[in-house]
Design an enzyme around this catalytic site. Structure first.
Site, PDB file in Angstrom:
ATOM      1  N   GLY A 100       0.644  -1.153   0.009  1.00 44.39           N
ATOM      2  CA  GLY A 100       0.069   0.012  -0.201  1.00 44.39           C
ATOM      3  C   GLY A 100       0.786   1.164  -0.183  1.00 44.39           C
ATOM      4  O   GLY A 100       2.032   1.282   0.177  1.00 44.39           O
ATOM      5  N   GLY A 102       2.443   3.524   1.391  1.00 45.10           N
ATOM      6  CA  GLY A 102       3.145   3.995   2.680  1.00 45.10           C
ATOM      7  C   GLY A 102       3.594   5.301   2.921  1.00 45.10           C
ATOM      8  O   GLY A 102       3.737   5.877   4.193  1.00 45.10           O
ATOM      9  N   GLY A 135       6.318   7.701   6.671  1.00 42.80           N
ATOM     10  CA  GLY A 135       5.407   8.065   5.696  1.00 42.80           C
ATOM     11  C   GLY A 135       6.265   9.489   5.170  1.00 42.80           C
ATOM     12  O   GLY A 135       5.617  10.169   4.237  1.00 42.80           O
ATOM     13  N   ARG A 192       3.344  14.307  -7.089  1.00 37.35           N
ATOM     14  CA  ARG A 192       3.326  13.382  -8.237  1.00 37.35           C
ATOM     15  C   ARG A 192       2.024  13.498  -9.095  1.00 37.35           C
ATOM     16  O   ARG A 192       0.877  13.653  -8.379  1.00 37.35           O
ATOM     17  CB  ARG A 192       3.686  12.088  -7.874  1.00 37.35           C
ATOM     18  CG  ARG A 192       4.847  12.125  -7.098  1.00 37.35           C
ATOM     19  CD  ARG A 192       5.690  10.671  -7.070  1.00 37.35           C
ATOM     20  NE  ARG A 192       4.667   9.594  -6.470  1.00 37.35           N
ATOM     21  CZ  ARG A 192       5.165   8.238  -6.284  1.00 37.35           C
ATOM     22  NH1 ARG A 192       6.362   7.863  -6.409  1.00 37.35           N
ATOM     23  NH2 ARG A 192       4.293   7.410  -5.499  1.00 37.35           N
ATOM     24  N   ASP A 269       4.719  -4.108  -7.083  1.00 39.32           N
ATOM     25  CA  ASP A 269       4.100  -2.984  -6.617  1.00 39.32           C
ATOM     26  C   ASP A 269       4.399  -1.657  -7.103  1.00 39.32           C
ATOM     27  O   ASP A 269       3.864  -0.586  -6.767  1.00 39.32           O
ATOM     28  CB  ASP A 269       4.045  -2.824  -5.193  1.00 39.32           C
ATOM     29  CG  ASP A 269       5.484  -2.931  -4.653  1.00 39.32           C
ATOM     30  OD1 ASP A 269       6.220  -3.741  -4.765  1.00 39.32           O
ATOM     31  OD2 ASP A 269       5.997  -1.753  -3.864  1.00 39.32           O
ATOM     32  N   ASN A 270       5.583  -1.641  -7.970  1.00 39.91           N
ATOM     33  CA  ASN A 270       6.262  -0.610  -8.771  1.00 39.91           C
ATOM     34  C   ASN A 270       6.052  -0.761 -10.176  1.00 39.91           C
ATOM     35  O   ASN A 270       6.759  -0.056 -10.984  1.00 39.91           O
ATOM     36  CB  ASN A 270       7.533  -0.513  -8.434  1.00 39.91           C
ATOM     37  CG  ASN A 270       7.893  -0.259  -6.915  1.00 39.91           C
ATOM     38  OD1 ASN A 270       7.200   0.340  -6.279  1.00 39.91           O
ATOM     39  ND2 ASN A 270       9.039  -0.491  -6.523  1.00 39.91           N
ATOM     40  N   ASP A 279       7.568   5.298  -9.554  1.00 38.97           N
ATOM     41  CA  ASP A 279       8.432   5.198  -8.114  1.00 38.97           C
ATOM     42  C   ASP A 279       9.708   5.251  -8.598  1.00 38.97           C
ATOM     43  O   ASP A 279      10.365   4.141  -8.748  1.00 38.97           O
ATOM     44  CB  ASP A 279       8.023   3.590  -7.581  1.00 38.97           C
ATOM     45  CG  ASP A 279       6.529   4.036  -6.778  1.00 38.97           C
ATOM     46  OD1 ASP A 279       5.995   4.800  -6.581  1.00 38.97           O
ATOM     47  OD2 ASP A 279       6.023   2.803  -6.601  1.00 38.97           O
TER      48      ASP A 279
END
Length: 520
Positions: A100, A102, A135, A192, A269-270, A279
């Site tokens: 997720g 983060g 974070g 972003r 996840d990237n 990322d």
């Protein structure tokens, strides 16, 4: 500052019922509502005028307090609900479970000039998915992401974009190289921007939990908003969707190989579902041409994400996405066919890309060998990839004698090019000259075409590090210089000629200039 808010992800998909911002497993939800951490004293360092225009911000609004407040996370834009996405993923080939956002918080979506943009802050505070992290982000990693995402766009590489770079005013504790030497650094926030930040891992999360209902909702949403040409969802459309993602992923990686970019952390996840580079962590550009190079300290031993393996990892990651989407189709063969086709398509696309780098318009038998022989030559001695291809455009047909002088500047140790090494290079040049004589283009026409695909300027790690060092001292001129130069990477820019050079020796092993960590 008036923006046309057009939220869809957090309006059409299921939210986390728990509103507490505590680290936890989140089930049955695509995202969790969370507010950015209010930064201590935000300061705008740089902004992309192009991206401001893209989302509908006028240039006179950039210096407003409203801009500073919204894009630092100090204040929520009216009637919006920020959130962090839930996703899972494979990291370095191993299943990592729930991951997720983060350290990313999605502010809202904007519609402008018939385009949809998701706006996200990176480094704006903890979320339920932060795990052991805080974070936050530091200035060095934020400078690298801000400059690189915009540089990649101007190189013609599919990528997420960046709107702004800000200091947060907070001090952030980081262990840059994971070697036990943690220190406080300046905190920063990057805004972003992308049509969507959905990743392969979003689909993997629901598939891993046998949550077919949410898997279907997510897939239908993605098709509706980002692949509408495929039509209404059905088994056939899900297969077509996977094929479209595979094609976009392949295209992105071909561009990476073309410019010598190494992502460094191609975890699932990237991987963007839109085939965009996402990322920017421990990335780098090849200095010396090397199939085995990775910029990631975490990957130093196994080199899973090395330059030469990126096409294979793209395929492996697509296999994981296929496994996730299988529940919607219940047939393996269509996915296997697409994955097999990816391999064939990549070989053809790669050779076509290499033809363009060499200035070859027509397909001829023997082109594959010409490319392979060139790669063997580039490995004979440390050779700068970017400089080599750029200088090769100066080659003139029929003038093979002493032609190695044309590319001499690309060699780190030109004195090594003698004996058998020089012989091998000369043999290749003779073969290249023969091949060029089969082309119709003049030398000048070929040079123009080669210079349109072989950049003169890329964001080398040492350049980014120099900008970071200055920024840590409160000097931001170099960030702007690099930003401006990298908007025209294929053009001869006399004022920036000093950047058309090999990596200096002092940067060979310096932290931030060679190997980087995932916190870099």
């Amino acid at each position: 500052m008036k923006l046309k808010i057009a939220d869809s992800f957090n309006k059409e998909l299921s939210s986390d019922a728990n509103l507490d911002n505590t680290r936890r497993k989140v089930f049955g939800a695509m995202y969790s509502y969370v507010k950015p951490k209010r930064p201590l004293s935000p300061e705008l360092i740089h902004v992309s005028p192009e991206m401001c225009e893209n989302i509908g911000i006028h240039k006179e609004e950039v210096d407003s307090q409203a801009f500073l407040n919204v894009f630092s996370g100090s204040e929520l834009y009216k009637e919006t609900q920020p959130y962090a996405m839930a996703y899972a993923g494979h990291q370095f080939g191993n299943w990592a479970g729930q991951l997720g956002d983060g350290r990313a918080i999605n502010l809202f979506e904007v519609q402008h000039n018939k385009k949809r943009w998701a706006i996200q802050l990176k480094g704006a505070g903890e979320t339920p998915y932060s795990r052991q992290g805080d974070g936050l982000a530091v200035l060095r990693s934020s400078v690298r992401e801000y400059l690189c995402s915009e540089a990649m766009h101007h190189l013609g590489v599919p990528t997420t974009r960046a709107l702004s770079l800000m200091l947060s005013g907070d001090e952030v504790l980081r262990d840059m190289l994971y070697n036990g030497n943690a220190a406080y650094e300046k905190g920063a926030i990057v805004c972003r921007v992308a049509p969507s930040f959905i990743r392969f891992g979003n689909f993997e999360l629901f598939a891993s939990r046998n949550d077919t209902e949410n898997l279907k909702k997510l897939t239908d949403y993605t098709i509706k908003h980002f692949y509408p040409e495929l039509g209404a969802p059905s088994k056939e459309v899900y297969i077509q969707f996977f094929k479209a993602v595979a094609d976009k992923t392949l295209d992105m990686i071909i561009h990476w190989q073309r410019v010598g970019f190494v992502h460094g952390v191609m975890n699932t996840d990237n991987m963007s579902i839109l085939g965009q580079t996402i990322d920017y962590g421990p990335y780098g550009w090849l200095e010396g041409f090397d199939f085995g190079w990775t910029p990631n300290t975490t990957d130093r031993e196994h080199k899973r994400y090395r330059y030469g393996n990126q096409p294979n990892i793209g395929l492996w990651n697509l296999l994981q996405l296929a496994n996730a989407l299988y529940a919607l189709v219940d047939e393996a063969e269509p996915f296997e066919t697409i994955l097999n086709q990816y391999q064939k398509d990549f070989e053809e696309a790669f050779l076509n890309m290499m033809r363009s780098k060499l200035g070859l318009d027509f397909k001829k038998e023997g082109d594959q060998k010409l490319v392979e022989d060139l790669e063997d030559c580039l490995l004979l001695s440390e050779t700068d990839m970017t400089i080599f291809y750029r200088l090769l455009s100066n080659f003139e047909k029929g003038k093979v004698e002493n032609s190695l002088e044309i590319v001499k500047q690309a060699f780190y140790n030109p004195e090594e090019i003698q004996g058998k090494k020089e012989e091998k290079w000369n043999d290749w040049i003779i073969d290249y000259d023969k091949r060029l004589k089969l082309e119709e283009a003049t030398d000048q026409q070929r040079q123009i075409k080669m210079n349109a695909v072989n950049p003169k300027y890329v964001l080398r790690n040492y350049m980014a590090q120099l900008a970071i060092d200055d920024a840590n001292e409160g000097k931001y001129g170099l960030i702007d210089d690099l930003f401006q130069m990298l908007k025209n990477p294929y053009s001869n820019q006399p004022k920036y000629e000093k950047w058309f050079a090999k990596r200096p020796e002092w940067a060979r092993h310096k932290a931030g200039c060679s190997m980087l960590s995932c916190s870099s």
